[in-house]
Design an enzyme around this catalytic site. Sequence first.
Site, short mmCIF file in Angstrom:
data_model
loop_
_atom_site.label_atom_id
_atom_site.label_comp_id
_atom_site.label_asym_id
_atom_site.label_seq_id
_atom_site.Cartn_x
_atom_site.Cartn_y
_atom_site.Cartn_z
N ASP A 325 -7.66 -5.23 -5.59
CA ASP A 325 -9.46 -4.66 -5.47
C ASP A 325 -9.98 -4.61 -5.74
O ASP A 325 -9.43 -5.38 -7.18
CB ASP A 325 -9.08 -2.68 -5.31
CG ASP A 325 -10.63 -2.59 -4.49
OD1 ASP A 325 -11.23 -2.35 -3.38
OD2 ASP A 325 -10.71 -1.55 -5.05
N ASP A 525 -6.92 1.24 -5.79
CA ASP A 525 -7.51 2.83 -6.81
C ASP A 525 -8.07 3.78 -5.39
O ASP A 525 -7.75 5.11 -5.49
CB ASP A 525 -7.81 2.70 -7.93
CG ASP A 525 -9.98 2.12 -7.86
OD1 ASP A 525 -9.38 1.17 -6.86
OD2 ASP A 525 -10.78 2.42 -7.62
N ASP A 529 -7.62 2.29 -0.19
CA ASP A 529 -6.98 1.60 -0.07
C ASP A 529 -5.59 1.32 0.38
O ASP A 529 -5.12 1.24 0.57
CB ASP A 529 -6.85 0.85 -1.87
CG ASP A 529 -8.16 0.40 -2.38
OD1 ASP A 529 -8.90 -0.54 -1.31
OD2 ASP A 529 -8.55 0.67 -3.46
#
Length: 638
Positions: A325, A525, A529
């Site tokens: 990410d 995080d 996700d």
Amino acid sequence: MFALLLAAEHLLLPPLETAEGPGSAPASPALYAGIAIKLLYLVPYFIVGHDVIRKCFIGIKNKQLFDESFLMTLATVGAFGCGEFEEAVAVMLFYQVGEFFQSYAVGKSRGAISDLMDIAPEFANRENEDGSTEVIEPDDIEVGDILIVKPGERIPTDALVVEGHGLINTAALTGESVPREVKEGESVISGCINGDTLLKVQAVKEYDDSTVMQILELVENAASRKSETESFITRFAKYYTPIVVIAAVALAFIPPLISGNFTAEFSKWLLRACTFLVISCPCALVISVPLAFFGGIGAASKEGVLVKGSNFLEQMSMLDTIVTDKTGTLTEGKFSVSYMEAAGEMDTDELIRYAAAAESGSTHPIASAITEACKKPYPPSKIKDTQVQAGGGVKAIVGRDEIIVGKKSYLEEQGIETEDTLADAAGTHCYVARNGKYIGTIVVSDKPKANAKEAISAMLKAGVKHVVMLTGDSESVASSVASELGITDYRAELLPQDKVNVAEEMLSVIKASTKGKGKLAFIGDGINDAPVLSIADVGIAMGSLGSDAAIEAADVVIMDDNLTRIPKVMKIASRTIGISRMNIVFALFVKFACLILGAAGIANMWVAVFADVGVAVICILNSMRMLIKDNEQLKVQN
């Protein structure tokens, strides 16, 4: 049982040649002295091996025959039956020496992880409404409680500093030796040690939901998840041990029967069978391989990384692709408004007021940046009917106006035309509309983490073939960040479900191209996700800034959000696998060679002791190399 009877016969009855029939002279005192000396061998035997014999009978009682205790008891009793008293005692003694080394090694490896267990606070100082302080159990902490943390004490639960300023030691959780400075309004996590000043904090979580409890649960559950290598050893031992016992019985009985002189040959072949049993003990494999993985998990914990099981440590050594990410992972996750452009007669102060009002109902980092940039926010009473579309934008009624803030595509779906006056500005572009008319653009930017580029370079050097960035940000933002960090493959403007689809496609490609040997890891995080973390072969979460959902879904947790920890753990994982395979090859080669020699009568009990205890000790000592903290081979070259 037959071996026990044979041993008793050999110990207590005189040799056949001393019996001269009826009327013969009574046995001489020397004969009784010889019997007494033989009996004395039982004293050290039972002193040294009483617990092994006890475990053997417990296993028989529980119908779990084929373990090391059963093999050692059967082999040494058989040795007694063959008159090999010294060898029987020596085998049991050296087996116990090997057990001692095993216990010591397991204790050392557990110590590498059990240090984490010390992070649990033993008490908390709660301040009452009248100003008095009472000592309570951490379990009694409630959200909102005001807690006093004195110098040198552990922070009992996740909290917010309401009074005080100082340094806290986070080494036990993050592996970071430099103390962290905290002040009023900042959050602190449980398990950290307060420095030299008194802090007054307000609990934001109960103890059972705190960071320290999550860590302890991860550590306690880590041992239950076996790697493929460990599972293979478990399956191997399950079939290997019964086979060698059956082979030993066949070795004891079949050759004497074939020879035609069973009585004369049986003792010789029984001794060979006992030697065969001692050699066959699988403890070198059963102990040393899990020990290597346990040591690897301990070594990772010293780097501030929690691995939830040895299976995930094994997969870390097989990574082909790392997908990550952007926000909060590669970047700092601390957004700020960098540019504003108002359209028409609208000024930027009013633009930010409208945008902040609409975003006040969202917890997204970009929304927080916009609300923080607004100096004169609208009162909450004037804001209603807030609607949030994940990955798109937000809509709310502010006073009598309908305000929309979001991506260009989101506004276009509402039939609103936008302008790109800030198209060249790096950052996330938030377009604002009032009552269906575009009124301006706000650009929010986020800086890459200081060590992100170094971490990506180290991942590629550690063996990863591809690093891919996924983000919901615009193409321009994604391109800018990717270029700065040296990432050649990225996907932009993705919704949460799009990230899952992209990850699934990559998994299919990797499995097809590597024939199932390559693995995919995802680093994230946020709450959005969590689905991708779950489907990846290895899900890696940021433990400090990461959400509870992400940490729960992840397989590996980086406690200080430092991405350079990942290539280090990859090195640890590779070394763990190397040591495990080295142990397997060495143990099997020596054992099978000695088994052949033992069956042929070339190897005696002393060779059997080496093949069992010696090999086990060597493999255990080899596994303990994982516990060397500052080994040069674990360092990642920049």
